[in-house]
Design an enzyme around this catalytic site. Structure first.
Site, PDB file in Angstrom:
ATOM      1  N   ASP A  42       0.854  -1.187   0.000  1.00  0.00           N
ATOM      2  CA  ASP A  42       0.000   0.000   0.000  1.00  0.00           C
ATOM      3  C   ASP A  42       0.888   1.234   0.000  1.00  0.00           C
ATOM      4  O   ASP A  42       2.116   1.149  -0.040  1.00  0.00           O
ATOM      5  CB  ASP A  42      -0.981  -0.006   1.189  1.00  0.00           C
ATOM      6  CG  ASP A  42      -0.274  -0.033   2.540  1.00  0.00           C
ATOM      7  OD1 ASP A  42       0.882   0.431   2.633  1.00  0.00           O
ATOM      8  OD2 ASP A  42      -0.880  -0.524   3.506  1.00  0.00           O
ATOM      9  N   ASP A 466      27.936 -40.002 -17.437  1.00  0.00           N
ATOM     10  CA  ASP A 466      29.004 -39.813 -16.457  1.00  0.00           C
ATOM     11  C   ASP A 466      29.999 -38.764 -16.935  1.00  0.00           C
ATOM     12  O   ASP A 466      30.095 -38.456 -18.130  1.00  0.00           O
ATOM     13  CB  ASP A 466      29.712 -41.140 -16.199  1.00  0.00           C
ATOM     14  CG  ASP A 466      30.235 -41.267 -14.773  1.00  0.00           C
ATOM     15  OD1 ASP A 466      30.339 -40.233 -14.075  1.00  0.00           O
ATOM     16  OD2 ASP A 466      30.536 -42.402 -14.359  1.00  0.00           O
ATOM     17  N   ASP A 536      29.307 -41.987  -5.493  1.00  0.00           N
ATOM     18  CA  ASP A 536      29.836 -43.327  -5.727  1.00  0.00           C
ATOM     19  C   ASP A 536      29.934 -44.128  -4.438  1.00  0.00           C
ATOM     20  O   ASP A 536      30.197 -45.331  -4.477  1.00  0.00           O
ATOM     21  CB  ASP A 536      31.223 -43.245  -6.374  1.00  0.00           C
ATOM     22  CG  ASP A 536      31.157 -42.880  -7.850  1.00  0.00           C
ATOM     23  OD1 ASP A 536      30.060 -42.968  -8.432  1.00  0.00           O
ATOM     24  OD2 ASP A 536      32.198 -42.507  -8.423  1.00  0.00           O
TER      25      ASP A 536
END
Length: 718
Positions: A42, A466, A536
């Protein structure tokens, strides 16, 4: 409307779901005023958020600061003009507010599916002396509590301009009462949570490896010292990029904090000739007043639904078995078929053939780049093997490492200049391989054609992509001397172009990213590949920390998690099959071992795991994650998944080491509807949501080390 402009005060108010972001033009500079919990828009905003115009530039909290004209903090950008000077002064020129969210040229980014989902502010700044224009782009979402930022440089002047630094987002916070939260690690111990107090000077994380890296993820949050999973203020920055980046928080002499993220300026520059443009990667900004968990769930929903793309975005991900730890390079068609047959009997849905199927690939010293099947191992070819797997009722997946080349390969012997290199200098090998120069169109075209030949002739439904080493000798014979510092970024643009072509031509293939595990687990790759091989390291106990840390930023639907054999191949630990299963079922579930070696009892356990995951995977992959117990802080780990409508929940609890004469453990749950009644499956127990969240669940007695249990809750219908 999500973006408001008060013209008489030149004030911009950006409103996301529960966030306001406000800045104002002061003496031509965009000056930051507020980032935090949503404010009502506002006229009163312009009265109490009105920055004094006489402020010295070194005190101004800027949106995109420059260096050389009075601000001595680190800049968001820097350019070098043709006369060698590095002084520019960007001032406000114009702006426009657009419905929707424009795409970035050649870069991954969060997207919208309709213009009603977001609004974008384009703020044009210009340096009158050089003619350089810089457009700051802010996108605000209707349904997500996030704001994205990126920057476009446009050279409208004369002579060449060289960009030396180009961050994606910079925001000046008014105090320094924060701790930096980020994810650090190494190969096989990715995404360990780090949290430390910031103070005078700079807290910085970065990658100079040519990839986002195992070491430091492209994300940083500033959190209040009292912030935890549920409470406190959190300001998060996440970069949608897969290459060199930096993120930093600089505390100045006045105790304010400059927080920024973007391309790493180290060893980078970009030449702009007149008429040229350059775009930075996208930064995602998230404010949470509900702690770290609130930030995570915002990122999860945004990335799961508006970063990941394609037909697999909303699909349940298949349960797979990968042969890597079962056979490594030593396999033939019969061995592969035997593992697939065992998988079919256990209810597994996808078989993935890993490294070793092409060229003369009997170890990791040869054949990368020669994407033709090894007829010694597979005399009837790859299509025959895939069809044999399909006849067993399994989909067929394939491992590739396209960005690399082995010096011992036909491709390298034909094209020794196709790798990143500098003439006359040693070519550093890692894992006996070199990095192909993806800044070159002919290299990308070769890879597109070679991989398309495989994907169009073999019934491949999944690809594990990969990338097992980082960049050295970063240079390209295709570019002149003054453009050599562009090569690392041009490589990423080339990779993104290649992935766009491949995923566009083969939309049915589910791509999974991998970089020796989590070395390139970043939002940039998720734009092309809906999931990533997280690490991994498949040891269940190590994975508690890895998966917990990864979930700070990334949705569970992106986190690959497999059961492997014991003793574990990375750390030698022996853990129960049930515990390994509970950890792996907390992600995209699969197996990475020789299924033919299971005992009858183990086969029965695996069948139960597979059947259970088929029941719960939509909840795990698409539900809201709540972290309950932190593995970095104690002997216990716990997390839970809650459906969007709060009618269903799944809780996992893990204990690392047994404790003598231990007290009873209780878990306070999160995310449930306080007024719902929940029935615990396989039990007659019925509890209300408020009691489960305030009193908690009693954990049953567990015997031995490395143990786990789980609970399923469903709303009891009246």
């Amino acid at each position: 409307m999500t973006i408001h402009y008060i013209e008489e005060k030149q004030l911009f108010h950006l409103q996301a779901v529960d966030t306001s972001y406000i800045f104002q033009i002061v003496n031509g500079y965009p000056v930051h005023l507020y980032w935090g919990r949503k404010l009502t828009h506002d006229s009163s905003l312009s009265r109490f958020l009105d920055y004094p115009k006489q402020a010295w530039i070194d005190r101004l909290p800027q949106e995109y600061p420059q260096y050389g004209s009075g601000d001595f903090r680190h800049p968001a950008y820097q350019v070098q003009l043709e006369d060698g000077s590095r002084i520019t002064e960007l001032v406000y020129q114009s702006h426009r507010i657009l419905n929707g969210k424009p795409r970035l040229q050649g870069l991954p980014a969060v997207y919208t599916e309709s213009d009603e989902e977001a609004q974008t502010l384009e703020l044009v700044l210009k340096d009158p002396y050089s003619g350089l224009a810089v457009i700051l782009l802010y996108s605000v979402f209707r349904d997500h509590n996030a704001i994205t930022r990126s920057v476009r440089f446009v050279h409208d002047g004369k002579g060449a301009v060289r960009i030396l630094r180009a961050l994606s987002a910079s925001v000046d916070l008014f105090d320094s009462d924060y701790e930096a939260l980020y994810l650090a690690g190494a190969w096989t111990r990715e995404c360990h949570i780090q949290r430390r107090r910031i103070g005078p000077g700079t807290t910085r994380i970065e990658s100079r490896r040519g990839a986002s890296s195992h070491q430091l993820n492209p994300f940083m949050a500033l959190v209040r010292p009292n912030a935890d999973e549920e409470h406190g203020e959190v300001y998060g920055l996440s970069l949608v990029y897969s290459g060199n980046y930096s993120a930093e928080a600089e505390v100045d002499q006045y105790g304010s904090t400059r927080f920024s993220i973007g391309l790493n300026a180290f060893d980078f520059s970009w030449k702009l000739d007149p008429g040229d443009s350059f775009e930075t990667p996208e930064a995602v900004m998230v404010y949470s007043g509900e702690g770290i968990g609130g930030m995570s769930r915002t990122l999860h929903r945004l990335y799961r639904t508006r970063l990941v793309r394609g037909v697999h975005r909303d699909r349940e991900r298949p349960i797979l078995v990968n042969n890597w730890e079962a056979t490594y390079f030593n396999f033939n068609a019969e061995k592969i078929e035997s593992i697939a047959k065992a998988g079919a009997e256990l209810g597994i849905e996808l078989f993935v053939l890993d490294d070793g199927w092409f060229g003369k690939r009997n170890d990791d010293t040869t054949s990368l780049g020669d994407w033709v099947v090894d007829r010694n191992k597979l005399p009837n070819g790859l299509t025959d093997l895939a069809e044999r797997v399909n006849r067993l009722g399994l989909q067929f997946g394939l491992w590739v490492e396209p960005e690399m080349v082995s010096p011992d390969s036909d491709l390298y012997r034909r094209n020794p200049d196709w790798c990143l290199h500098v003439e006359g200098r040693r070519r550093t090998e890692a894992r006996t391989q070199l990095v192909l120069d993806l800044s070159r169109q002919e290299v990308r075209d070769y890879l597109f054609e070679a991989l398309s030949e495989i994907f169009s002739t073999v019934p491949v439904s999944y690809v594990k992509w990969d990338m097992n080493r980082n960049m050295t000798e970063i240079g390209s014979v295709d570019y002149p001397a003054e453009r050599q510092p562009e090569i690392a970024h041009r490589y990423m643009l080339g990779l993104y172009e290649l992935l766009e072509r491949l995923t566009g031509r083969f939309p049915h293939i589910l791509f999974e990213g991998c970089s020796s595990g989590g070395g390139r687990f970043d939002p940039g790759m998720l734009y092309y590949m809906p999931q990533t091989w997280t690490s991994d390291n498949t040891d269940a106990i190590e994975r508690l920390k890895i998966q917990y840390g990864t979930s700070i930023v990334y949705p569970i639907s992106t986190i690959g998690a497999h059961i492997s054999a014991v003793p574990n191949h990375q750390v030698g630990r022996i853990t129960p099959l049930t515990t390994r299963g509970d950890v792996a079922m907390s992600g995209n579930f699969g197996y990475e071992l020789d299924l033919t070696r299971f005992t009858d009892d183990e086969k029965e356990t695996v069948k139960q795991q597979v059947n259970l995951y088929k029941e719960i995977r939509s909840l795990v992959q698409q539900g809201d994650l709540y972290r309950l117990k932190n593995p970095f802080q104690g002997n216990e780990t716990a997390w839970m998944f809650v459906s969007e409508d709060q009618t269903e929940a799944l809780v996992f609890y893990f204990r690392v080491l047994a404790e003598p004469n231990a007290s009873h453990k209780r878990l306070r749950l999160k995310g449930l509807h306080p007024d719902y009644q929940y029935a615990m499956m396989d039990s007659e127990l019925i509890l209300t949501g408020d009691s489960l969240m305030n009193f908690g669940l009693t954990v049953p007695h567990l015997h031995g080390d490395f143990t786990s249990t789980w609970f399923r809750l469903k709303q009891k219908q009246a």
